[in-house]
Design a protein around this motif. Sequence first.
Motif, PDB file in Angstrom:
ATOM      1  N   GLY A 109      87.233  86.332 102.982  1.00 10.98           N
ATOM      2  CA  GLY A 109      86.251  87.364 102.682  1.00 10.98           C
ATOM      3  C   GLY A 109      84.834  86.838 102.580  1.00 10.98           C
ATOM      4  N   ASP A 110      83.889  87.769 102.549  1.00 15.18           N
ATOM      5  CA  ASP A 110      82.468  87.409 102.580  1.00 15.18           C
ATOM      6  C   ASP A 110      82.035  86.620 101.349  1.00 15.18           C
ATOM      7  OD1 ASP A 110      82.125  88.639 105.013  1.00 15.18           O
ATOM      8  OD2 ASP A 110      81.457  90.546 104.156  1.00 15.18           O
ATOM      9  N   GLY A 111      82.315  87.168 100.148  1.00 13.83           N
ATOM     10  CA  GLY A 111      81.815  86.526  98.932  1.00 13.83           C
ATOM     11  C   GLY A 111      82.376  85.130  98.733  1.00 13.83           C
ATOM     12  N   ALA A 112      83.696  85.024  98.679  1.00 15.74           N
ATOM     13  CA  ALA A 112      84.336  83.717  98.481  1.00 15.74           C
ATOM     14  C   ALA A 112      84.052  82.798  99.656  1.00 15.74           C
ATOM     15  CB  ALA A 112      85.836  83.891  98.301  1.00 15.74           C
ATOM     16  N   GLY A 113      84.026  83.363 100.871  1.00 20.33           N
ATOM     17  CA  GLY A 113      83.813  82.544 102.059  1.00 20.33           C
ATOM     18  C   GLY A 113      82.446  81.903 102.091  1.00 20.33           C
ATOM     19  N   LEU A 114      81.408  82.683 101.833  1.00 20.62           N
ATOM     20  CA  LEU A 114      80.042  82.145 101.862  1.00 20.62           C
ATOM     21  C   LEU A 114      79.838  81.120 100.751  1.00 20.62           C
ATOM     22  CD1 LEU A 114      78.069  85.423 102.653  1.00 20.62           C
ATOM     23  CD2 LEU A 114      78.591  83.538 104.211  1.00 20.62           C
ATOM     24  N   GLU A 115      80.413  81.379  99.577  1.00 17.23           N
ATOM     25  CA  GLU A 115      80.286  80.422  98.473  1.00 17.23           C
ATOM     26  C   GLU A 115      81.013  79.121  98.809  1.00 17.23           C
ATOM     27  OE1 GLU A 115      81.044  80.285  93.642  1.00 17.23           O
ATOM     28  OE2 GLU A 115      80.970  82.215  94.694  1.00 17.23           O
ATOM     29  N   PHE A 116      82.189  79.230  99.417  1.00 16.95           N
ATOM     30  CA  PHE A 116      82.945  78.029  99.769  1.00 16.95           C
ATOM     31  C   PHE A 116      82.249  77.241 100.882  1.00 16.95           C
ATOM     32  CE2 PHE A 116      86.483  76.052 102.285  1.00 16.95           C
ATOM     33  CZ  PHE A 116      86.768  75.054 101.368  1.00 16.95           C
ATOM     34  N   ILE A 117      81.659  77.936 101.835  1.00 17.02           N
ATOM     35  CA  ILE A 117      80.951  77.252 102.928  1.00 17.02           C
ATOM     36  C   ILE A 117      79.757  76.471 102.377  1.00 17.02           C
ATOM     37  CG2 ILE A 117      79.534  77.646 104.993  1.00 17.02           C
ATOM     38  CD1 ILE A 117      81.433  80.109 105.475  1.00 17.02           C
ATOM     39  N   THR A 118      79.024  77.071 101.437  1.00 17.63           N
ATOM     40  CA  THR A 118      77.902  76.368 100.816  1.00 17.63           C
ATOM     41  C   THR A 118      78.394  75.120 100.080  1.00 17.63           C
ATOM     42  OG1 THR A 118      76.705  78.452 100.537  1.00 17.63           O
ATOM     43  CG2 THR A 118      76.000  76.590  99.182  1.00 17.63           C
ATOM     44  N   TYR A 119      79.484  75.259  99.351  1.00 17.34           N
ATOM     45  CA  TYR A 119      80.083  74.117  98.648  1.00 17.34           C
ATOM     46  C   TYR A 119      80.488  73.033  99.640  1.00 17.34           C
ATOM     47  CZ  TYR A 119      83.579  71.566  95.863  1.00 17.34           C
ATOM     48  OH  TYR A 119      84.309  70.594  95.226  1.00 17.34           O
ATOM     49  N   LEU A 120      81.072  73.461 100.743  1.00 21.20           N
ATOM     50  CA  LEU A 120      81.552  72.532 101.762  1.00 21.20           C
ATOM     51  C   LEU A 120      80.401  71.732 102.369  1.00 21.20           C
ATOM     52  CD1 LEU A 120      84.153  71.726 103.302  1.00 21.20           C
ATOM     53  CD2 LEU A 120      83.605  73.525 104.949  1.00 21.20           C
ATOM     54  N   GLU A 121      79.287  72.410 102.625  1.00 19.98           N
ATOM     55  CA  GLU A 121      78.143  71.739 103.236  1.00 19.98           C
ATOM     56  C   GLU A 121      77.502  70.723 102.299  1.00 19.98           C
ATOM     57  OE1 GLU A 121      75.714  75.019 104.323  1.00 19.98           O
ATOM     58  OE2 GLU A 121      76.751  75.384 106.239  1.00 19.98           O
ATOM     59  N   GLU A 122      77.591  70.975 101.000  1.00 14.69           N
ATOM     60  CA  GLU A 122      76.971  70.074 100.028  1.00 14.69           C
ATOM     61  C   GLU A 122      77.911  68.951  99.594  1.00 14.69           C
ATOM     62  OE1 GLU A 122      75.901  72.624  96.835  1.00 14.69           O
ATOM     63  OE2 GLU A 122      74.165  73.511  97.867  1.00 14.69           O
ATOM     64  N   LEU A 123      79.209  69.082  99.899  1.00 13.80           N
ATOM     65  CA  LEU A 123      80.199  68.147  99.356  1.00 13.80           C
ATOM     66  C   LEU A 123      80.156  66.784 100.036  1.00 13.80           C
ATOM     67  CD1 LEU A 123      82.477  67.940  97.288  1.00 13.80           C
ATOM     68  CD2 LEU A 123      84.057  68.707  99.069  1.00 13.80           C
ATOM     69  N   ASP A 124      80.318  66.764 101.333  1.00 13.62           N
ATOM     70  CA  ASP A 124      80.259  65.527 102.136  1.00 13.62           C
ATOM     71  C   ASP A 124      81.186  64.447 101.575  1.00 13.62           C
ATOM     72  OD1 ASP A 124      79.451  63.916 104.202  1.00 13.62           O
ATOM     73  OD2 ASP A 124      77.747  63.091 103.127  1.00 13.62           O
ATOM     74  N   LEU A 125      82.499  64.740 101.556  1.00 13.36           N
ATOM     75  CA  LEU A 125      83.480  63.772 101.054  1.00 13.36           C
ATOM     76  C   LEU A 125      83.606  62.578 102.004  1.00 13.36           C
ATOM     77  CD1 LEU A 125      86.591  65.783  99.797  1.00 13.36           C
ATOM     78  CD2 LEU A 125      84.880  64.613  98.440  1.00 13.36           C
ATOM     79  N   PRO A 126      83.705  61.367 101.465  1.00 12.72           N
ATOM     80  CA  PRO A 126      83.979  60.211 102.329  1.00 12.72           C
ATOM     81  C   PRO A 126      85.419  60.242 102.831  1.00 12.72           C
ATOM     82  CG  PRO A 126      83.964  59.547 100.029  1.00 12.72           C
ATOM     83  CD  PRO A 126      83.534  60.986 100.048  1.00 12.72           C
ATOM     84  N   ASP A 127      85.683  59.504 103.889  1.00 11.36           N
ATOM     85  CA  ASP A 127      87.021  59.419 104.452  1.00 11.36           C
ATOM     86  C   ASP A 127      87.927  58.688 103.452  1.00 11.36           C
ATOM     87  OD1 ASP A 127      89.354  58.730 105.797  1.00 11.36           O
ATOM     88  OD2 ASP A 127      88.336  58.499 107.719  1.00 11.36           O
ATOM     89  N   PRO A 128      88.954  59.354 102.921  1.00 10.10           N
ATOM     90  CA  PRO A 128      89.790  58.700 101.892  1.00 10.10           C
ATOM     91  C   PRO A 128      90.535  57.475 102.420  1.00 10.10           C
ATOM     92  CG  PRO A 128      90.746  60.795 102.583  1.00 10.10           C
ATOM     93  CD  PRO A 128      89.383  60.732 103.177  1.00 10.10           C
ATOM     94  N   ASN A 129      90.874  57.457 103.700  1.00  9.81           N
ATOM     95  CA  ASN A 129      91.578  56.291 104.245  1.00  9.81           C
ATOM     96  C   ASN A 129      90.673  55.064 104.297  1.00  9.81           C
ATOM     97  OD1 ASN A 129      94.278  57.204 104.761  1.00  9.81           O
ATOM     98  ND2 ASN A 129      93.432  58.518 106.349  1.00  9.81           N
ATOM     99  N   ARG A 130      89.401  55.272 104.550  1.00  7.32           N
ATOM    100  CA  ARG A 130      88.462  54.147 104.520  1.00  7.32           C
ATOM    101  C   ARG A 130      88.284  53.635 103.100  1.00  7.32           C
ATOM    102  NH1 ARG A 130      83.525  55.740 108.680  1.00  7.32           N
ATOM    103  NH2 ARG A 130      84.808  55.864 110.583  1.00  7.32           N
TER     104      ARG A 130
END
Length: 393
Positions: free
Chosen positions: A280-301
């Motif tokens: 959905g729009d609300g949860a989706g847009l909030e999650f996308i913003t979170y995703l763009e700011e998260l930038d997780l490192p590769d856990p295997n590295r």
Amino acid sequence: MTEALNQLAAADELLAATRATRVERRDNVQLEALALAVSANLPVLLWGEPGIGKSSALQQLADRLAVPMETVIASIHEPSDFAGLPVVGDDPATQGVPMAPPDWAVRLTRSGIGLVFFDELSSAPPAVQAALLRVVLERRVGSLELPPGVRVVAAANPPASAADGWHLSPPLANRFVHLHWTHDPEVVARGLAGTWPTADIPRIDPRRAASALARARGTLSGFLTARPGLSHHMPSDAEARGGAWPSPRTWEMALRLLTFALASDATREALATALVGAIGDGAGLEFITYLEELDLPDPNRVLADPGAFALPERGDRQLAFLTAVVSAVQSNPSRPRWEAAWTVLAKAVDAGVPDVAARAATDLAAMRDKSWPVPPTIDAFVDILRLSGAMGR
């Protein structure tokens, strides 16, 4: 008579020429989001006004994949066409009464791969929608189970535009990735000139696939820990309940979309469109913003060199990162990787946030092989693990 037949043959030849078109690879977020969801084998629902090319886009995708497509007009079928018709055998008391599937399901099962396209879904009455639930979720048509290689796509017109339109029932709507289909005048003009756009299925990179699921699990876990209210939120009005909204089922769909996007060359725009279509729009847009700011490192590295990384500062990002590390170990367990994960968790203790690592520590302890010695870094979590029972295991 011969002259008339010649004229008809000439007309047919001209007709074939009007239908002959070519396709070109062109940036089109709608098509790319559709290709991503189909690649992840998630049911997709295309919403759009009549006559804007929903069916044609899907046929082009099927042609691109070189797989058969079966079109089923949902609005003209009965519930028994999807639930199956009873066929009495020689001894129903011992063999039961099987439910015979329709011919399209049999053809797809024989092929083992393909697309089934349920058109005019919003014109199907509630009883037919209820029968379709099992097809979409369990992939069963009567007594026949569709092969894993068969993808499910549907199309619907908004109720105001559909003949005898109905709002989708919430249980059926919550099983689809909803994509809103629109037409681009430039695309239409170029298509009528003979060239239509197409999209390729995202290409999976094996080097990225190993970490994609771990990163996706960590990302969703961190987000829903920070925003627990979005784990399930069914809208109050009927129209919104017939679209995309967040639930544990649609978050699982989001997990698969994110995993496939991280493991492939899918664009961020296609991922964002598909995610909004799932939750959905609300949860989706909030999650996308979170995703763009998260930038997780590769856990295997990180597991390959656990002493060379820095723990994120924010608590939700710390949890996302630690969850990703534990998930990476779970996908490929070994003693060196398991011990490296404890080194990672120890950094959370050193940073003064042992509570963030507590859940990850419990999951990590449960993976221990009996032959692996207990690492010294586990000391900081002894009390937590004893309470959870993991120490005994």
